[in-house]
Design a protein around this motif. Structure first.
Motif, PDB file in Angstrom:
ATOM      1  N   LEU A  36       0.824  -1.203   0.000  1.00  0.00           N
ATOM      2  CA  LEU A  36       0.000   0.000   0.000  1.00  0.00           C
ATOM      3  C   LEU A  36       0.862   1.259   0.000  1.00  0.00           C
ATOM      4  O   LEU A  36       0.521   2.257  -0.656  1.00  0.00           O
ATOM      5  N   ALA A  40       0.844   3.887  -3.173  1.00  0.00           N
ATOM      6  CA  ALA A  40       0.444   5.260  -2.880  1.00  0.00           C
ATOM      7  C   ALA A  40       1.569   6.258  -3.123  1.00  0.00           C
ATOM      8  O   ALA A  40       1.339   7.336  -3.693  1.00  0.00           O
ATOM      9  N   ASP A  41       2.798   5.914  -2.720  1.00  0.00           N
ATOM     10  CA  ASP A  41       3.866   6.911  -2.722  1.00  0.00           C
ATOM     11  C   ASP A  41       4.803   6.801  -3.918  1.00  0.00           C
ATOM     12  O   ASP A  41       5.290   7.811  -4.413  1.00  0.00           O
ATOM     13  N   GLN A  44       2.016   6.506  -6.972  1.00  0.00           N
ATOM     14  CA  GLN A  44       1.049   7.592  -6.789  1.00  0.00           C
ATOM     15  C   GLN A  44      -0.289   7.230  -7.418  1.00  0.00           C
ATOM     16  O   GLN A  44      -0.886   7.994  -8.179  1.00  0.00           O
ATOM     17  N   GLU A  46      -2.936   5.433  -5.391  1.00  0.00           N
ATOM     18  CA  GLU A  46      -3.533   4.786  -4.222  1.00  0.00           C
ATOM     19  C   GLU A  46      -4.902   4.194  -4.529  1.00  0.00           C
ATOM     20  O   GLU A  46      -5.260   3.116  -4.020  1.00  0.00           O
ATOM     21  N   ALA A  49      -4.963   0.461  -5.724  1.00  0.00           N
ATOM     22  CA  ALA A  49      -4.328  -0.593  -4.928  1.00  0.00           C
ATOM     23  C   ALA A  49      -5.163  -1.867  -4.928  1.00  0.00           C
ATOM     24  O   ALA A  49      -4.636  -2.979  -5.085  1.00  0.00           O
ATOM     25  N   PRO A 173       5.177   7.146   5.595  1.00  0.00           N
ATOM     26  CA  PRO A 173       4.061   7.202   4.651  1.00  0.00           C
ATOM     27  C   PRO A 173       3.729   8.631   4.248  1.00  0.00           C
ATOM     28  O   PRO A 173       3.671   9.534   5.081  1.00  0.00           O
TER      29      PRO A 173
END
Length: 214
Positions: A36, A40-41, A44, A46, A49, A173
């Motif tokens: 996750l 998300a990071d 990019q 999210e 997922a 995060p």
């Protein structure tokens, strides 16, 4: 109970197979503990997922009959080794991805999911072979109990390894800095590949001993 556990761990074939299974399981669980964050990071994306995870597990289910058929042709150990090799060859590329590489990551999810099918189909069958050939009947429950315990511990051990390592490397995060994201990519992709390669090497050694004892 303790006598049964000691007898199971004292059986070299079982102990070696359990070690391979544990190392391989931790390698597979580290991405599960960090996916996750990666989506998300690093990617990019999210919101996607869930879709990536669905691709991964659907591919794993689809791969089960493939690995079963391959094991009938080349043997269970060699088929499992092929699954490990596929996982390393595919997943190593995840560490090179960046923002927007969604199609490439989807391909990695599908191919690494197919490789996961080998982890699901073959180790339990190998365990049954080892217990049938080398095990003591009075310790059968201990063999399967220890195997189940290793299965349960894999995710906890993976999280206990990956999350403190990420913090130590400076990742948190929501970070967008280059160095923290590189640390996340390293833990997500490189560490599992190194562990799985070590498990594959141990499986090769187990195969040699298994054949010599046959």
């Amino acid at each position: 109970m303790w006598a049964g556990l000691r007898a199971a761990l004292g059986e070299p074939a079982f102990a070696r197979l359990l070690a391979v299974f544990a190392a391989n399981g931790i390698a597979a669980a580290i991405p599960s503990a960090t996916v996750l964050f990666f989506v998300a990071d690093v990617l990019q994306a999210e919101a996607l997922a869930g879709a990536f995870l669905a691709l991964y597990f659907l591919a794993a289910a689809a791969g089960l009959p493939v690995w079963t058929r391959l094991s009938q042709r080349v043997g269970k150990l060699r088929a499992w080794l092929a699954g490990m090799a596929l996982a390393v060859a595919v997943f190593a590329w995840a560490g090179l991805l960046g923002s927007g590489d969604l199609v490439a990551y989807a391909c990695i999810c599908v191919l690494s999911g197919l490789a996961l099918g080998a982890d699901l189909a073959l180790p339990p069958s190998l365990l049954a072979d080892v217990v049938g050939r080398h095990g003591r009947m009075e310790s059968t429950g201990a063999y399967f109990g220890l195997w189940t315990l290793a299965t349960k511990l894999n995710l906890a051990l993976a999280a206990g390894l990956a999350l403190p390592l990420l913090a130590w490397l400076g990742y948190a995060p929501g970070t967008r800095g280059a160095d923290p994201l590189a640390a996340l990519a390293f833990v997500y992709a490189a560490v599992p590949c190194l562990l799985k390669a070590a498990a594959a090497l141990a499986l090769v050694r187990f195969d040699a001993r298994w054949r010599s004892a046959a």
